[in-house]
Design a protein around this motif. Structure first.
Motif, PDB file in Angstrom:
ATOM      1  N   LYS A 146       0.841  -1.195   0.000  1.00 45.10           N
ATOM      2  CA  LYS A 146       0.000   0.000   0.000  1.00 45.10           C
ATOM      3  C   LYS A 146       0.878   1.248   0.000  1.00 45.10           C
ATOM      4  O   LYS A 146       1.549   1.554   0.989  1.00 45.10           O
ATOM      5  N   LEU A 147       0.849   1.943  -1.109  1.00 46.26           N
ATOM      6  CA  LEU A 147       1.652   3.155  -1.247  1.00 46.26           C
ATOM      7  C   LEU A 147       1.026   4.315  -0.481  1.00 46.26           C
ATOM      8  O   LEU A 147      -0.202   4.439  -0.411  1.00 46.26           O
ATOM      9  N   ASP A 148       1.871   5.162   0.098  1.00 47.13           N
ATOM     10  CA  ASP A 148       1.387   6.456   0.574  1.00 47.13           C
ATOM     11  C   ASP A 148       1.207   7.326  -0.655  1.00 47.13           C
ATOM     12  O   ASP A 148       2.165   7.538  -1.420  1.00 47.13           O
ATOM     13  N   GLN A 149       0.019   7.822  -0.864  1.00 40.57           N
ATOM     14  CA  GLN A 149      -0.271   8.539  -2.109  1.00 40.57           C
ATOM     15  C   GLN A 149       0.204   9.991  -2.016  1.00 40.57           C
ATOM     16  O   GLN A 149      -0.565  10.928  -1.833  1.00 40.57           O
ATOM     17  N   GLU A 150       1.496  10.127  -2.132  1.00 40.14           N
ATOM     18  CA  GLU A 150       2.172  11.416  -2.096  1.00 40.14           C
ATOM     19  C   GLU A 150       3.263  11.412  -3.154  1.00 40.14           C
ATOM     20  O   GLU A 150       3.525  10.386  -3.777  1.00 40.14           O
ATOM     21  N   PRO A 172       2.018  -1.945  -5.978  1.00 37.86           N
ATOM     22  CA  PRO A 172       2.685  -3.068  -6.643  1.00 37.86           C
ATOM     23  C   PRO A 172       2.387  -4.411  -5.986  1.00 37.86           C
ATOM     24  O   PRO A 172       2.303  -4.513  -4.760  1.00 37.86           O
ATOM     25  N   VAL A 173       2.217  -5.421  -6.833  1.00 36.52           N
ATOM     26  CA  VAL A 173       2.062  -6.792  -6.342  1.00 36.52           C
ATOM     27  C   VAL A 173       3.446  -7.306  -5.942  1.00 36.52           C
ATOM     28  O   VAL A 173       4.392  -7.244  -6.722  1.00 36.52           O
ATOM     29  N   LEU A 174       3.567  -7.809  -4.722  1.00 41.24           N
ATOM     30  CA  LEU A 174       4.847  -8.300  -4.220  1.00 41.24           C
ATOM     31  C   LEU A 174       4.869  -9.820  -4.062  1.00 41.24           C
ATOM     32  O   LEU A 174       5.934 -10.423  -4.088  1.00 41.24           O
ATOM     33  N   ILE A 175       3.693 -10.425  -3.861  1.00 43.78           N
ATOM     34  CA  ILE A 175       3.613 -11.886  -3.732  1.00 43.78           C
ATOM     35  C   ILE A 175       2.456 -12.365  -4.615  1.00 43.78           C
ATOM     36  O   ILE A 175       1.338 -11.850  -4.512  1.00 43.78           O
ATOM     37  N   LEU A 185       9.852  -7.034  -4.183  1.00 43.21           N
ATOM     38  CA  LEU A 185      10.049  -7.294  -2.753  1.00 43.21           C
ATOM     39  C   LEU A 185      11.445  -7.844  -2.485  1.00 43.21           C
ATOM     40  O   LEU A 185      12.163  -7.356  -1.598  1.00 43.21           O
ATOM     41  N   ALA A 186      11.842  -8.865  -3.233  1.00 40.43           N
ATOM     42  CA  ALA A 186      13.146  -9.493  -2.995  1.00 40.43           C
ATOM     43  C   ALA A 186      14.274  -8.482  -3.155  1.00 40.43           C
ATOM     44  O   ALA A 186      15.220  -8.437  -2.348  1.00 40.43           O
ATOM     45  N   SER A 187      14.189  -7.642  -4.182  1.00 34.06           N
ATOM     46  CA  SER A 187      15.241  -6.667  -4.442  1.00 34.06           C
ATOM     47  C   SER A 187      15.351  -5.657  -3.306  1.00 34.06           C
ATOM     48  O   SER A 187      16.457  -5.327  -2.854  1.00 34.06           O
ATOM     49  N   VAL A 188      14.208  -5.174  -2.832  1.00 38.16           N
ATOM     50  CA  VAL A 188      14.225  -4.187  -1.751  1.00 38.16           C
ATOM     51  C   VAL A 188      14.800  -4.783  -0.474  1.00 38.16           C
ATOM     52  O   VAL A 188      15.655  -4.176   0.178  1.00 38.16           O
TER      53      VAL A 188
END
Length: 439
Positions: A146-150, A172-175, A185-188
């Motif tokens: 869930k992005l902060d919409q800023e 973004p879908v992470l799983i 997700l893995a990269s972050v």
């Protein structure tokens, strides 16, 4: 400590596009005396193959891009589970159940209404009971961050100031529904836990970077310095996407391209500095600055690698090509290399020159030169020849026929070597063991 990484997926052979990313990250770490991590993105068990892992190793070792540390994402799944749990606890991770078809219909509806095709977050309104029903009906859902919409802002090492409104981007879908962790997700998680300080990648990742910056911050990590290089095109500006399979590093190696020719070219391609052949990776790193690169699509032509390869080989001592010269069965290796070194494009040409000297060349004689060449060959004495033989012979031919200049020398070169250019013939003639033009 400067730390960079190259994270290829072992689903195919790496190509020049991958190399551009790998090289830039390597050179940043090399120049700073830092750490270069090779991170294998093998979270997709169906597509990842050991043969491609081996090929990545071979290609990077051929180029001298040695890594200080190697990681496999498939061995870090517990870390991704832990990060997912952390994001859930923070209220930044939620489960969704739309099918691809349903999502596509939503996007089309938004576009028809003149709105950006951004996920509508309808899954956030689902009750626990509704989620349980969905799981029973469709199986496990996929998980979105869930992005902060800023606005998300950063200073890019190539693109400069970047500002992206997170409200214009889908969470973004992470799983995936099958439980597979996706690249984002893995990269972050890896970048945070491995202390990556600089990330250089293609400009097609700019939107990913915006979402990843929020994820890094949510996980309490330090945001790396990002730089997004331009994408490569063909020599006419055409897309390389369909040709990259023919521009793999192993194909270029098989074609005879020299590592330092390729590295020197790629380290400056698209920069505001001229491409110059360098003698070592240290020298390439010393002159490398990512902020020297432009933002426009960068034209790549594999043919540009061959003049650099020829220049590299022409400057090498015999020891650098000893294996190829020995395999060619050359008797006087020093004399042989001295004659041909500036007249080959790749190492493969060594065997061809050895064959020419040992077995002679099929003569190339233009119709108007037939009588002239026959008369000249009658004046050529039996060998062995030395450094004066060419000069003495052509002098005698000139006196007998009246020919001079190019009209004298070119037909004789073509008759003896089958080529219109090459080394000084005063050096070539003593090397010829067979002269087919004698008939």
């Amino acid at each position: 400590m400067t730390t960079t990484r190259f994270a290829p997926s072992p689903t195919g052979y790496i190509h020049v596009g991958n190399l551009r990313t790998a090289l830039m990250n390597y050179l940043i770490a090399k120049k700073a005396g830092g750490t270069f991590i090779l991170r294998i993105d093998d979270t997709d068990p169906e597509r990842s193959k050991q043969e491609y892992v081996d090929a990545i190793h071979q290609d990077l070792e051929w180029l001298g891009l040695t890594w200080d540390r190697m990681e496999f994402q498939s061995k870090r799944l517990d870390r991704y589970h832990a990060a997912a749990d952390q994001l859930r606890d923070l209220g930044r991770f939620y489960e969704c159940f739309e099918t691809p078809t349903e999502l596509d219909l939503k996007r089309k509806k938004q576009l028809n209404m003149g709105k950006p095709p951004v996920y509508d977050r309808s899954a956030l309104a689902l009750s626990d009971e509704a989620k349980a029903e969905m799981r029973a009906e469709r199986g496990d859902g996929h998980w979105r961050f869930k992005l902060d919409q800023e606005r998300i802002n950063w200073v890019d090492g190539v693109l400069g100031d970047i500002s992206i409104d997170a409200a214009s981007v889908s969470d973004p879908v992470l799983i995936r529904g099958d439980g597979q962790f996706l690249y984002t997700l893995a990269s972050v998680v890896d970048d945070v836990e491995m202390g990556v300080t600089h990330v250089v990648r293609g400009s097609d990742h700019v939107t990913n970077t915006a979402t990843q910056i929020q994820m890094i911050q949510a996980l309490g990590g330090t945001v790396p310095k990002f730089a997004h290089h331009s994408l490569l095109t063909g020599p006419q500006g055409e897309s390389l996407s369909k040709r990259l399979g023919t521009l793999s590093l192993r194909d270029l190696r098989e074609a005879g391209v020299e590592p330092l020719a390729l590295l020197s070219h790629m380290a400056r391609l698209g920069a505001n500095q001229p491409i110059e052949l360098r003698d070592s990776l240290d020298e390439i790193a010393e002159g490398f600055d990512v902020d020297q690169f432009g933002t426009a699509p960068t034209k790549f032509d594999a043919q540009d690698l061959y003049p650099l390869t020829a220049r590299y080989l022409g400057a090498q001592p015999l020891a650098a090509v000893a294996d190829e010269v020995s395999s060619a069965g050359v008797a006087d290796a020093d004399a042989f290399w001295a004659v041909i070194r500036e007249n080959i494009t790749t190492r493969k040409d060594i065997a061809a020159w050895a064959d020419l000297f040992a077995n002679g060349a099929d003569p190339v004689i233009d119709d108007e030169d037939q009588a002239f060449v026959a008369e000249a060959m009658a004046l050529l004495p039996e060998g062995p020849f030395d450094g004066d033989s060419w000069g003495n012979w052509t002098k005698a031919v000139k006196e007998a026929t009246g020919r001079k200049g190019r009209g004298l020398f070119m037909p004789l070169r073509k008759a003896l070597t089958g080529m219109s250019h090459g080394p000084d013939m005063s050096a070539v003639l003593p090397m010829l063991q067979v002269i087919k033009a004698r008939g």
